[in-house]
Each structure stands twice: as C-alpha cells, then as structure tokens.
Scaffold this motif. Structure first.
Motif, PDB file in Angstrom:
ATOM      1  N   GLU A   1       0.838  -1.213   0.000  1.00 33.37           N
ATOM      2  CA  GLU A   1       0.000   0.000   0.000  1.00 33.37           C
ATOM      3  C   GLU A   1       0.865   1.252   0.000  1.00 33.37           C
ATOM      4  OE1 GLU A   1      -3.144   0.505  -0.365  1.00 33.37           O
ATOM      5  OE2 GLU A   1      -3.989  -1.494  -0.065  1.00 33.37           O
ATOM      6  N   LEU A   2       1.928   1.233   0.790  1.00 32.25           N
ATOM      7  CA  LEU A   2       2.840   2.376   0.854  1.00 32.25           C
ATOM      8  C   LEU A   2       3.490   2.636  -0.498  1.00 32.25           C
ATOM      9  CD1 LEU A   2       4.231   4.442   2.779  1.00 32.25           C
ATOM     10  CD2 LEU A   2       6.030   2.742   3.059  1.00 32.25           C
ATOM     11  N   ILE A   3       3.949   1.579  -1.152  1.00 29.72           N
ATOM     12  CA  ILE A   3       4.573   1.721  -2.471  1.00 29.72           C
ATOM     13  C   ILE A   3       3.560   2.209  -3.494  1.00 29.72           C
ATOM     14  CG2 ILE A   3       5.631   0.440  -4.382  1.00 29.72           C
ATOM     15  CD1 ILE A   3       6.951  -1.350  -2.233  1.00 29.72           C
ATOM     16  N   SER A   4       2.370   1.627  -3.479  1.00 32.09           N
ATOM     17  CA  SER A   4       1.332   2.006  -4.443  1.00 32.09           C
ATOM     18  C   SER A   4       0.919   3.460  -4.283  1.00 32.09           C
ATOM     19  CB  SER A   4       0.118   1.085  -4.280  1.00 32.09           C
ATOM     20  OG  SER A   4      -0.916   1.455  -5.154  1.00 32.09           O
ATOM     21  N   THR A   5       0.750   3.885  -3.031  1.00 29.35           N
ATOM     22  CA  THR A   5       0.326   5.262  -2.771  1.00 29.35           C
ATOM     23  C   THR A   5       1.449   6.246  -3.045  1.00 29.35           C
ATOM     24  OG1 THR A   5      -1.181   4.455  -1.070  1.00 29.35           O
ATOM     25  CG2 THR A   5      -0.669   6.788  -1.025  1.00 29.35           C
ATOM     26  N   SER A   6       2.658   5.911  -2.641  1.00 27.21           N
ATOM     27  CA  SER A   6       3.792   6.827  -2.805  1.00 27.21           C
ATOM     28  C   SER A   6       4.099   7.118  -4.268  1.00 27.21           C
ATOM     29  CB  SER A   6       5.043   6.244  -2.145  1.00 27.21           C
ATOM     30  OG  SER A   6       4.852   6.102  -0.769  1.00 27.21           O
ATOM     31  N   PHE A   7       3.983   6.116  -5.105  1.00 28.73           N
ATOM     32  CA  PHE A   7       4.320   6.287  -6.512  1.00 28.73           C
ATOM     33  C   PHE A   7       3.091   6.430  -7.404  1.00 28.73           C
ATOM     34  CE2 PHE A   7       7.976   4.025  -4.685  1.00 28.73           C
ATOM     35  CZ  PHE A   7       8.971   4.934  -4.985  1.00 28.73           C
ATOM     36  N   SER A   8       1.901   6.583  -6.798  1.00 28.30           N
ATOM     37  CA  SER A   8       0.634   6.754  -7.527  1.00 28.30           C
ATOM     38  C   SER A   8       0.464   5.685  -8.603  1.00 28.30           C
ATOM     39  CB  SER A   8       0.552   8.146  -8.150  1.00 28.30           C
ATOM     40  OG  SER A   8       0.609   9.133  -7.162  1.00 28.30           O
TER      41      SER A   8
ATOM     42  N   GLY B   1      -2.273  -2.042  -3.771  1.00 25.27           N
ATOM     43  CA  GLY B   1      -1.244  -2.279  -2.776  1.00 25.27           C
ATOM     44  C   GLY B   1      -1.088  -3.737  -2.373  1.00 25.27           C
TER      45      GLY B   1
END
Length: 130
Positions: A16-23, A28
């Motif tokens: 989720e962090l990776i998906s949200t951070s890099f849009s 996630g």
C-alpha cells in the motif's frame, strides 16, 4: 500464527505504501504479495507461522469471493446492458489463460529422453500417481 498474520499484514502495508507513494494503478495488496514472493525466494525458506496462516487461508479461499459477488450484484443494471460483452471477454480471457498456461508448461517441463520413453518411441509413460 499471530507472527504469520503480522508478516502478511506488513507486506500488505508495504505494498500500500509503495502504491500510494508512486501513484501506481496496481493495488497495494498485489504489490505486497509480489514483495512477499521476492522475500521468500531470496530466503529460500518459508517461516512455519506464515505457512500455517497461508494453509488456513487456503482452506477458506471461497470466502474471499463473496465481496466480488456482491460487487457484481450491485452492477446488475450495467450487466443487463452489456452482459454479452462481459461474457465474451470472460470467455476469451479464460481461453487465453488456458493456452498461455499450456505453453508455459510445455516450455518449462523437462524433455522426455529416449531412455525414459516407452522403447524409445517418443511416447511418454502413463502417470501412475504417488
């Protein structure tokens, strides 16, 4: 068992962090699952708690499809309009999946040598199970 759940939740959170951070358009949990796969491949070993949780989830896999079924029911008006298109796409995707799986299996399975075949005829021996 709690440790196994914690491992799964940490990898889902990482995804989720990776998906949200890099849009990213990839969900996630899918990214987290890929990260977990990479971690397991690098470790070359599965933690016993993680294996227990995974086996438990596998036994109740059908419950994970309930939200998808509810989503389909909520889109019944759209399905009544575009039902044939959805059915066609589903059939084509299943056919493509089956063909792709067969091709990958054929490419990755070991070749049968003449010594393993019946009298060198090139025919495979029948599968006798375990």
């Amino acid at each position: 068992m709690i440790r196994g759940l914690l491992i799964l939740m940490l990898f889902q959170g990482l995804g989720e962090l990776i998906s949200t951070s890099f849009s990213l358009s990839v969900p996630g949990p899918v990214i987290g699952m890929a990260c977990l796969l990479v971690a397991l491949l690098l470790r070359k070993k599965i933690d016993t708690d993680l294996a227990m949780v995974s086996a438990s989830f596998s036994q109740h896999l059908g419950l994970l499809f309930v939200p998808a079924a509810v989503g389909v029911v909520s889109f019944l008006p759209v399905l009544s309009t575009h039902g044939w298109a959805v059915a066609l796409v589903l059939l084509l995707s299943v056919a493509i999946t089956i063909v792709t799986t067969a091709l990958v299996l054929r490419l990755l399975s070991p070749k049968i040598t003449a010594a393993e075949s019946d009298e060198g005829s090139g025919k495979a021996k029948p599968f006798k199970g375990r």
